[in-house]
Design a protein around this motif. Structure first.
Motif: not given
Length: 101
Positions: A6-13, A83-93, A95-101
């Protein structure tokens, strides 16, 4: 650090974001370089990396990916087309992307 689903979200900006992973070059619309951060951008590179192999136990490359990345632990400030993926933890967030989209 372990992330829960639930801390992994697909986002765009449409604005600049910090990306903490390599990103396919064709997704990058623009890189932002700040004069104050000039030293860190000496570590931005683009390279071709294997994306897929012909078959298991065969090192013949079937497909290559052109990626943009930092060779330091500093994120890149980019505008992405997609899009990209946002992964949120307790201490940091992150933003990642996979090599093969």
């Amino acid at each position: 650090m372990i992330f829960e689903g639930n801390n992994i979200r697909k986002e765009s900006s449409d604005d600049f974001i910090l990306i903490h992973s390599a990103v396919p070059s064709e997704m990058v619309e623009q890189l932002e370089f700040s004069k104050e951060d000039y030293e860190q951008y000496n570590f931005v590179e683009e390279d071709m990396l294997p994306g897929d192999f012909v078959e298991n136990n065969n090192r013949e490359v079937k497909e290559m990916n052109r990626l943009l990345f930092s060779i330091t632990n500093l994120p890149l400030r980019v505008k992405l087309d997609g899009h990209y993926w946002n992964i949120s933890g307790e201490e940091q967030s992150l933003n990642i992307q996979f090599m093969d989209v």
